[in-house]
Design an enzyme around this catalytic site. Sequence first.
Site, PDB file in Angstrom:
ATOM      1  N   GLU A   1       0.834  -1.212   0.000  1.00 31.35           N
ATOM      2  CA  GLU A   1       0.000   0.000   0.000  1.00 31.35           C
ATOM      3  C   GLU A   1       0.867   1.259   0.000  1.00 31.35           C
ATOM      4  O   GLU A   1       0.647   2.187  -0.795  1.00 31.35           O
ATOM      5  CB  GLU A   1      -0.911   0.027   1.238  1.00 31.35           C
ATOM      6  CG  GLU A   1      -1.937  -1.092   1.346  1.00 31.35           C
ATOM      7  CD  GLU A   1      -2.962  -1.088   0.227  1.00 31.35           C
ATOM      8  OE1 GLU A   1      -3.021  -0.122  -0.548  1.00 31.35           O
ATOM      9  OE2 GLU A   1      -3.714  -2.077   0.122  1.00 31.35           O
TER      10      GLU A   1
ATOM     11  N   ASN B   1       1.370   3.911  -3.130  1.00 29.42           N
ATOM     12  CA  ASN B   1       1.026   5.329  -2.981  1.00 29.42           C
ATOM     13  C   ASN B   1       2.152   6.245  -3.455  1.00 29.42           C
ATOM     14  O   ASN B   1       1.897   7.278  -4.083  1.00 29.42           O
ATOM     15  CB  ASN B   1       0.665   5.642  -1.524  1.00 29.42           C
ATOM     16  CG  ASN B   1      -0.755   5.223  -1.179  1.00 29.42           C
ATOM     17  OD1 ASN B   1      -1.526   4.831  -2.053  1.00 29.42           O
ATOM     18  ND2 ASN B   1      -1.094   5.307   0.094  1.00 29.42           N
TER      19      ASN B   1
ATOM     20  N   ARG C   1      -9.031   3.171  -8.360  1.00 20.78           N
ATOM     21  CA  ARG C   1      -8.499   3.173  -6.982  1.00 20.78           C
ATOM     22  C   ARG C   1      -9.667   3.172  -6.003  1.00 20.78           C
ATOM     23  O   ARG C   1     -10.661   3.868  -6.203  1.00 20.78           O
ATOM     24  CB  ARG C   1      -7.608   4.391  -6.733  1.00 20.78           C
ATOM     25  CG  ARG C   1      -6.479   4.577  -7.744  1.00 20.78           C
ATOM     26  CD  ARG C   1      -5.104   4.423  -7.118  1.00 20.78           C
ATOM     27  NE  ARG C   1      -4.844   3.087  -6.637  1.00 20.78           N
ATOM     28  CZ  ARG C   1      -4.350   2.084  -7.396  1.00 20.78           C
ATOM     29  NH1 ARG C   1      -4.082   2.277  -8.653  1.00 20.78           N
ATOM     30  NH2 ARG C   1      -4.145   0.905  -6.875  1.00 20.78           N
TER      31      ARG C   1
HETATM   32  N1  ATP Z   1       2.843   9.203  -0.719  1.00 21.17           N
HETATM   33  C1  ATP Z   1       1.827  10.025  -1.073  1.00 21.17           C
HETATM   34  N2  ATP Z   1       2.078  11.209  -1.679  1.00 21.17           N
HETATM   35  C2  ATP Z   1       1.068  12.023  -2.037  1.00 21.17           C
HETATM   36  N3  ATP Z   1      -0.243  11.753  -1.850  1.00 21.17           N
HETATM   37  C3  ATP Z   1      -0.555  10.584  -1.249  1.00 21.17           C
HETATM   38  C4  ATP Z   1       0.447   9.658  -0.840  1.00 21.17           C
HETATM   39  N4  ATP Z   1      -0.170   8.606  -0.263  1.00 21.17           N
HETATM   40  C5  ATP Z   1      -1.486   8.852  -0.316  1.00 21.17           C
HETATM   41  N5  ATP Z   1      -1.738  10.044  -0.902  1.00 21.17           N
HETATM   42  C6  ATP Z   1      -3.081  10.677  -1.073  1.00 21.17           C
HETATM   43  O1  ATP Z   1      -3.978  10.052  -0.167  1.00 21.17           O
HETATM   44  C7  ATP Z   1      -5.096   9.487  -0.860  1.00 21.17           C
HETATM   45  C8  ATP Z   1      -5.569   8.248  -0.141  1.00 21.17           C
HETATM   46  O2  ATP Z   1      -4.584   7.210  -0.198  1.00 21.17           O
HETATM   47  P1  ATP Z   1      -5.068   5.682  -0.056  1.00 21.17           P
HETATM   48  O3  ATP Z   1      -3.889   4.800  -0.212  1.00 21.17           O
HETATM   49  O4  ATP Z   1      -5.866   5.537   1.202  1.00 21.17           O
HETATM   50  O5  ATP Z   1      -6.081   5.496  -1.264  1.00 21.17           O
HETATM   51  P2  ATP Z   1      -5.725   5.436  -2.836  1.00 21.17           P
HETATM   52  O6  ATP Z   1      -4.258   5.213  -3.022  1.00 21.17           O
HETATM   53  O7  ATP Z   1      -6.303   6.627  -3.481  1.00 21.17           O
HETATM   54  O8  ATP Z   1      -6.526   4.147  -3.301  1.00 21.17           O
HETATM   55  P3  ATP Z   1      -6.074   2.607  -3.047  1.00 21.17           P
HETATM   56  O9  ATP Z   1      -4.952   2.623  -2.056  1.00 21.17           O
HETATM   57  O10 ATP Z   1      -7.290   1.939  -2.501  1.00 21.17           O
HETATM   58  O11 ATP Z   1      -5.658   2.089  -4.366  1.00 21.17           O
HETATM   59  C9  ATP Z   1      -4.597   9.261  -2.272  1.00 21.17           C
HETATM   60  O12 ATP Z   1      -5.656   9.224  -3.199  1.00 21.17           O
HETATM   61  C10 ATP Z   1      -3.678  10.477  -2.465  1.00 21.17           C
HETATM   62  O13 ATP Z   1      -4.423  11.630  -2.762  1.00 21.17           O
HETATM   63 MG    MG Z   2      -3.259   3.744  -2.006  1.00 22.35          MG
END
Ligand code: ATP
Ligand code: MG
Lengths: 106, 149
Positions: B49, B53, B107
């Site tokens: 995860e 990200n 996502r």
């Molecule tokens: N390392 C990062 N840098 C910048 N933004 C981030 C980062 N990690 C998460 N985010 C932001 O936080 C949001 C939520 O992250 P999360 O991992 O919970 O969901 P997702 O990545 O959108 O979907 P999924 O993990 O279910 O595929 C992301 O959509 C993004 O906007």
């Molecule tokens: Mg994610």
Amino acid sequence: MVEVKIIKDEESATAFIKGDIDHHTAKDIREQIDAYAQNNQIKLLKLDFSQVQFMDSSGIGLIMGRFKMMQMLKGKVTVINVPSHLKRLIKISGLLALGVIEKGEV
Amino acid sequence: MAQLKNEMKFEFISKSANESFARATVAAFVAQLDPTISEVADIKTAISEAVTNCIVHAYKNGLGTIYISVKIFENGQVIIKIRDKGCGIENISQAMEPLYTTGGAERAGLGFAVMQSFMDNIKVTSKLEKGTTITLTKNIIPRVAKNGQ
Ligand SMILES: Nc1ncnc2c1ncn2[C@@H]1O[C@H](COP(=O)(O)OP(=O)(O)OP(=O)(O)O)[C@@H](O)[C@H]1O
Ligand SMILES: [Mg+2]
């Protein structure tokens, strides 16, 4: 690494996914399944997860995405044979509320 | 403070093929604590995860470097840091809400919820245009306790 095998039975098709589902492999799985469903007028798409070794939230996104894709084809998606190591992930995902997980699977 | 047992660091470029490399590498290192299959699966999922990200959000406009460090302690504690020098997160509590995503239709917005549920603790620090650090903690139950002795 991932392999997808699709078997058709009249208007339904079962996609057997073997290996790991992550962001890297999800693209390949998605493209194969979507092309097949669209070209073969599938009304019920079954995703067989019995051979899924590993999965993260990209797998949840894959299921939700196929749900939307099948909605556009006026069809349905169902996930079958969820292995016990994936049950906790499926439970916290909220997919149960979407109705794509067969009763008694998790 | 528990005694440090071992420590390692590695870095790699933000190509999606490295998602499986990163989780397998951390799992191999943590194996020294003799975790159960289910504890290893939890850690692999959380790493996947965090690394995903970095690739899909932090470095969405190109390639960058992802830095991972892992510390394991004699009492079974594992502390993992995943760091990027990407776009940063403007509103961390909003980003951590289940189903919140800026990633589009494929996502689920569940990455943070999964990290929270599969690990014992998560800490997120971020600065816009500077990057993000995720600190994940898990307590591996020592074998003796697992066997109920
Ligand atoms: N390392 C990062 N840098 C910048 N933004 C981030 C980062 N990690 C998460 N985010 C932001 O936080 C949001 C939520 O992250 P999360 O991992 O919970 O969901 P997702 O990545 O959108 O979907 P999924 O993990 O279910 O595929 C992301 O959509 C993004 O906007
Ligand atoms: Mg994610």
